[in-house]
Design a protein around this motif. Structure first.
Motif, PDB file in Angstrom:
ATOM      1  N   TYR A  37      -0.750  -8.330  -0.423  1.00  0.00           N
ATOM      2  CA  TYR A  37      -2.144  -7.890  -0.283  1.00  0.00           C
ATOM      3  C   TYR A  37      -3.100  -8.811  -1.034  1.00  0.00           C
ATOM      4  O   TYR A  37      -4.263  -8.968  -0.645  1.00  0.00           O
ATOM      5  CB  TYR A  37      -2.310  -6.451  -0.758  1.00  0.00           C
ATOM      6  CG  TYR A  37      -2.071  -5.441   0.346  1.00  0.00           C
ATOM      7  CD1 TYR A  37      -2.996  -5.268   1.368  1.00  0.00           C
ATOM      8  CD2 TYR A  37      -0.915  -4.674   0.379  1.00  0.00           C
ATOM      9  CE1 TYR A  37      -2.787  -4.361   2.395  1.00  0.00           C
ATOM     10  CE2 TYR A  37      -0.696  -3.758   1.396  1.00  0.00           C
ATOM     11  CZ  TYR A  37      -1.632  -3.603   2.403  1.00  0.00           C
ATOM     12  OH  TYR A  37      -1.417  -2.705   3.427  1.00  0.00           O
ATOM     13  N   LEU A  38      -2.627  -9.436  -2.106  1.00  0.00           N
ATOM     14  CA  LEU A  38      -3.466 -10.416  -2.799  1.00  0.00           C
ATOM     15  C   LEU A  38      -3.690 -11.651  -1.920  1.00  0.00           C
ATOM     16  O   LEU A  38      -4.752 -12.268  -1.956  1.00  0.00           O
ATOM     17  CB  LEU A  38      -2.819 -10.826  -4.127  1.00  0.00           C
ATOM     18  CG  LEU A  38      -2.810  -9.764  -5.229  1.00  0.00           C
ATOM     19  CD1 LEU A  38      -1.990 -10.238  -6.419  1.00  0.00           C
ATOM     20  CD2 LEU A  38      -4.234  -9.436  -5.676  1.00  0.00           C
ATOM     21  N   ILE A  39      -2.686 -11.992  -1.122  1.00  0.00           N
ATOM     22  CA  ILE A  39      -2.808 -13.119  -0.197  1.00  0.00           C
ATOM     23  C   ILE A  39      -3.697 -12.756   0.982  1.00  0.00           C
ATOM     24  O   ILE A  39      -4.556 -13.531   1.407  1.00  0.00           O
ATOM     25  CB  ILE A  39      -1.420 -13.552   0.315  1.00  0.00           C
ATOM     26  CG1 ILE A  39      -0.561 -14.109  -0.823  1.00  0.00           C
ATOM     27  CG2 ILE A  39      -1.548 -14.567   1.452  1.00  0.00           C
ATOM     28  CD1 ILE A  39      -0.997 -15.447  -1.344  1.00  0.00           C
ATOM     29  N   SER A  40      -3.482 -11.542   1.516  1.00  0.00           N
ATOM     30  CA  SER A  40      -4.229 -11.105   2.699  1.00  0.00           C
ATOM     31  C   SER A  40      -4.770  -9.690   2.470  1.00  0.00           C
ATOM     32  O   SER A  40      -4.138  -8.704   2.837  1.00  0.00           O
ATOM     33  CB  SER A  40      -3.312 -11.142   3.933  1.00  0.00           C
ATOM     34  OG  SER A  40      -4.028 -10.799   5.098  1.00  0.00           O
ATOM     35  N   PRO A  41      -5.944  -9.570   1.824  1.00  0.00           N
ATOM     36  CA  PRO A  41      -6.464  -8.264   1.403  1.00  0.00           C
ATOM     37  C   PRO A  41      -7.113  -7.451   2.518  1.00  0.00           C
ATOM     38  O   PRO A  41      -8.324  -7.239   2.554  1.00  0.00           O
ATOM     39  CB  PRO A  41      -7.489  -8.635   0.325  1.00  0.00           C
ATOM     40  CG  PRO A  41      -7.969  -9.988   0.715  1.00  0.00           C
ATOM     41  CD  PRO A  41      -6.791 -10.676   1.353  1.00  0.00           C
ATOM     42  N   ILE A  43      -5.976  -3.957   5.353  1.00  0.00           N
ATOM     43  CA  ILE A  43      -5.000  -2.885   5.535  1.00  0.00           C
ATOM     44  C   ILE A  43      -3.762  -3.368   6.285  1.00  0.00           C
ATOM     45  O   ILE A  43      -2.632  -3.135   5.874  1.00  0.00           O
ATOM     46  CB  ILE A  43      -5.649  -1.692   6.278  1.00  0.00           C
ATOM     47  CG1 ILE A  43      -6.769  -1.093   5.424  1.00  0.00           C
ATOM     48  CG2 ILE A  43      -4.602  -0.633   6.605  1.00  0.00           C
ATOM     49  CD1 ILE A  43      -7.531   0.034   6.094  1.00  0.00           C
ATOM     50  N   ILE A  44      -3.961  -4.044   7.375  1.00  0.00           N
ATOM     51  CA  ILE A  44      -2.841  -4.535   8.174  1.00  0.00           C
ATOM     52  C   ILE A  44      -2.336  -5.883   7.661  1.00  0.00           C
ATOM     53  O   ILE A  44      -1.135  -6.165   7.687  1.00  0.00           O
ATOM     54  CB  ILE A  44      -3.240  -4.667   9.652  1.00  0.00           C
ATOM     55  CG1 ILE A  44      -3.746  -3.314  10.188  1.00  0.00           C
ATOM     56  CG2 ILE A  44      -2.063  -5.157  10.489  1.00  0.00           C
ATOM     57  CD1 ILE A  44      -2.713  -2.214  10.130  1.00  0.00           C
ATOM     58  N   GLY A  45      -3.258  -6.692   7.163  1.00  0.00           N
ATOM     59  CA  GLY A  45      -2.915  -8.049   6.748  1.00  0.00           C
ATOM     60  C   GLY A  45      -1.843  -8.104   5.675  1.00  0.00           C
ATOM     61  O   GLY A  45      -0.940  -8.944   5.729  1.00  0.00           O
ATOM     62  N   GLY A  46      -1.919  -7.202   4.694  1.00  0.00           N
ATOM     63  CA  GLY A  46      -0.937  -7.203   3.610  1.00  0.00           C
ATOM     64  C   GLY A  46       0.469  -6.919   4.112  1.00  0.00           C
ATOM     65  O   GLY A  46       1.441  -7.572   3.715  1.00  0.00           O
ATOM     66  N   ILE A  47       0.584  -5.947   5.002  1.00  0.00           N
ATOM     67  CA  ILE A  47       1.893  -5.604   5.574  1.00  0.00           C
ATOM     68  C   ILE A  47       2.432  -6.762   6.406  1.00  0.00           C
ATOM     69  O   ILE A  47       3.623  -7.094   6.356  1.00  0.00           O
ATOM     70  CB  ILE A  47       1.797  -4.334   6.448  1.00  0.00           C
ATOM     71  CG1 ILE A  47       1.305  -3.138   5.614  1.00  0.00           C
ATOM     72  CG2 ILE A  47       3.140  -4.023   7.099  1.00  0.00           C
ATOM     73  CD1 ILE A  47       2.262  -2.733   4.522  1.00  0.00           C
ATOM     74  N   GLN A  48       1.536  -7.383   7.180  1.00  0.00           N
ATOM     75  CA  GLN A  48       1.952  -8.527   7.994  1.00  0.00           C
ATOM     76  C   GLN A  48       2.439  -9.681   7.118  1.00  0.00           C
ATOM     77  O   GLN A  48       3.440 -10.333   7.436  1.00  0.00           O
ATOM     78  CB  GLN A  48       0.801  -8.982   8.888  1.00  0.00           C
ATOM     79  CG  GLN A  48       0.479  -8.009  10.021  1.00  0.00           C
ATOM     80  CD  GLN A  48      -0.732  -8.445  10.837  1.00  0.00           C
ATOM     81  OE1 GLN A  48      -1.651  -9.073  10.305  1.00  0.00           O
ATOM     82  NE2 GLN A  48      -0.731  -8.120  12.127  1.00  0.00           N
ATOM     83  N   GLU A  49       1.733  -9.937   6.022  1.00  0.00           N
ATOM     84  CA  GLU A  49       2.146 -11.003   5.112  1.00  0.00           C
ATOM     85  C   GLU A  49       3.508 -10.707   4.510  1.00  0.00           C
ATOM     86  O   GLU A  49       4.363 -11.589   4.398  1.00  0.00           O
ATOM     87  CB  GLU A  49       1.107 -11.179   3.993  1.00  0.00           C
ATOM     88  CG  GLU A  49      -0.166 -11.880   4.410  1.00  0.00           C
ATOM     89  CD  GLU A  49       0.075 -13.324   4.806  1.00  0.00           C
ATOM     90  OE1 GLU A  49       1.054 -13.925   4.309  1.00  0.00           O
ATOM     91  OE2 GLU A  49      -0.703 -13.854   5.617  1.00  0.00           O
ATOM     92  N   MET A  50       3.729  -9.460   4.105  1.00  0.00           N
ATOM     93  CA  MET A  50       5.010  -9.065   3.522  1.00  0.00           C
ATOM     94  C   MET A  50       6.140  -9.305   4.514  1.00  0.00           C
ATOM     95  O   MET A  50       7.194  -9.862   4.167  1.00  0.00           O
ATOM     96  CB  MET A  50       4.982  -7.598   3.096  1.00  0.00           C
ATOM     97  CG  MET A  50       6.281  -7.134   2.437  1.00  0.00           C
ATOM     98  SD  MET A  50       6.213  -5.435   1.840  1.00  0.00           S
ATOM     99  CE  MET A  50       6.182  -4.554   3.406  1.00  0.00           C
ATOM    100  N   LEU A  51       5.921  -8.909   5.763  1.00  0.00           N
ATOM    101  CA  LEU A  51       6.921  -9.118   6.805  1.00  0.00           C
ATOM    102  C   LEU A  51       7.187 -10.611   7.005  1.00  0.00           C
ATOM    103  O   LEU A  51       8.348 -11.042   7.118  1.00  0.00           O
ATOM    104  CB  LEU A  51       6.456  -8.485   8.119  1.00  0.00           C
ATOM    105  CG  LEU A  51       7.367  -8.696   9.336  1.00  0.00           C
ATOM    106  CD1 LEU A  51       8.731  -8.064   9.094  1.00  0.00           C
ATOM    107  CD2 LEU A  51       6.709  -8.110  10.592  1.00  0.00           C
TER     108      LEU A  51
END
Length: 471
Positions: A37-41, A43-51
């Motif tokens: 979420y720090l990379i992509s703050p 709602i959806i962006g953080g989950i996508q980055e984690m994946l």
């Protein structure tokens, strides 16, 4: 907030959550999620980055090899147990041991063939010692501690054919990559082995207690260990499924696969280096050891299946045992995936830059011993050597690079801190497995061995302080 400060936030999330929950995975997952979420703050962006971080980690060629190695190795152990390899070894050894000295010598000598994993050590040696407890004439707690000093502390020092090697090399690899250090991770692992001071100290302490220190008890007379002599003689078959009365007794089903995987690993390691044009010793140094270990293991699995089929074990039972055994390490594979993803996200957040910029105020002589103490505290409270290594190795290597401290020394200190927790923590798999097999109360047993573990940790801290001066 300066951008580089954000890089430490995932670790500030990981450590307290792991300690509070007494589980590694929730802390690592939370750290990865926060970092994403720090990379992509959004709602959806953080989950996508984690994946994306996890997927990128899983499609890496070396990481896939490590996963195959861990799963196949655990699967091989599962087949060995099902075909009576462990049961046969235990029965054969128990029949030939008649004195305390012989029993204790077996505990140490058997490490040669059962060093693959701590649980494998426990299910092969602990039932023997439980069956011979009356002859050994020491308390069950003392016996358990001696057995444990021949498990994880020994296994972390062995560079081939163990369930630990792939993981240990992996955490070094991802940490050096994060810090842009151009070094072979397996070579660094080999170089760090002499600096795993806690392992050496606790092994020496175990030998001293085994052969030179009188037992505080003439036998298994602790309150929580009261059993009749008949129970002690008969119940050991029920202490673990691997030695169940229902299994056949075939010691060669343990001995041959283990010997095969060790010899093949050594040969294929040499062969890989030899085909590149290197002479004997250089061939071992320059070889792709991970590749050799995986190929050697896969060949051993296939040969072992053929060997067991000749003995008329059913193929469907062999396959089931392999899958069941492999699945026992799925939690570790998931853990590794999260560790790889977390290392990548902290790298993108500038973790190594932050460490370089803000840790130069710490005197170099204190960094390695403090790292060991800090890691030991973490490992004690979370009860996981592997989890501690995954959390601490990126930090350790970053600090080592920033302070210009010997990299093998720091890596050895991180591995040593995890070894402390595996031995001393009441939450560790080692503590709980050996307590279950020997019929001990976990908390009482953990309390009993905490004192010698702390003594060894104190000596280890002093050794790291001295080593920092020398190196």
């Amino acid at each position: 907030m300066d951008a580089t400060w954000t890089s430490i936030i995932p670790f500030l999330v990981v450590i307290p959550i792991a300690i509070i929950t007494k589980q590694v995975l929730p802390g690592l997952l939370a750290g990865l999620l926060v970092g994403s979420y720090l990379i992509s703050p959004s709602i959806i962006g953080g989950i996508q980055e984690m994946l994306n971080y996890v997927v990128q980690a899983l499609i890496d060629e070396n990481n896939i090899k490590i996963i195959v190695f861990l799963y196949a190795f655990s699967g091989l152990i599962g087949i060995i147990k099902m075909t009576g390899g462990v049961k046969g070894f235990v029965e054969t050894a128990a029949e030939k041991i008649t004195t305390k000295k012989q029993a204790l010598m077996l505990t140490y000598v058997s490490t040669i063939g059962t060093f693959s994993a701590p649980t494998f050590r426990f299910v092969t040696i602990a039932p023997i010692m439980k069956a011979l407890l009356k002859k050994v004439k020491m308390s069950t707690k003392e016996l358990g501690f001696i057995i444990e000093t021949t498990a994880t502390p020994v296994i972390v020092l062995i560079p081939v054919a163990t369930a630990f090697v792939g993981y240990m090399v992996s955490v070094i690899q991802i940490s050096t990559k994060t810090n842009a250090i151009d070094a072979d991770p397996y070579t660094l692992f080999l170089q760090s082995i002499p600096f795993n001071f806690f392992a050496f100290v606790i092994i020496i302490l175990g030998i001293y207690l085994s052969f030179f220190h009188p037992s505080h008890s003439g036998g298994p007379t602790d309150i929580d260990e009261k059993q009749t002599e008949e129970d002690q003689e008969d119940d050991w078959h029920d202490c673990h499924p691997a030695v169940s009365k229902d299994l056949p007794e075939k010691p060669w089903n343990l001995i041959l696969p283990i010997v095969c995987v060790i010899l093949l690993t050594l040969f294929l390691t040499w062969w890989d280096g030899y085909t590149q044009g290197y002479q004997f010793l250089e061939a071992f140094i320059e070889a792709d050891v991970l590749e050799a270990m995986v190929v050697a293991l896969l060949i051993t699995v296939l040969l072992s299946i053929a060997f067991f089929l000749v003995q008329r074990f059913k193929l469907n039972e062999i396959v089931h045992a392999f899958i069941t055994g492999g699945n026992e390490l799925m939690s570790v594979i998931v853990l590794l995936s999260i560790v790889w993803g977390l290392s990548s996200v902290t790298d993108d957040l500038g973790f190594s830059t932050f460490v370089t910029a803000y840790t130069d105020w710490i005197p170099a002589m204190f960094i390695t011993p403090l790292l060991f103490v800090f890691g030991s505290v973490i490992s004690f409270f979370i009860g996981s050597a592997w989890g501690t290594w995954g959390i601490l190795m990126p930090l350790g290597i970053s600090v080592s690079s920033a302070a210009d401290i010997s990299l093998p020394l720091v890596i050895g200190a991180v591995f040593a801190s995890g070894s402390f927790g595996a031995l001393a923590s009441p939450l560790s798999d080692d503590t709980n497995t050996i307590a279950k097999i020997l019929g001990l109360t976990v908390i009482d047993y953990a309390r009993f061995k905490l004192k010698p573990a702390l003594i060894a940790a104190g000596i280890t801290t002093l050794l790291y302080t001295g080593a920092t001066f020398i190196l």
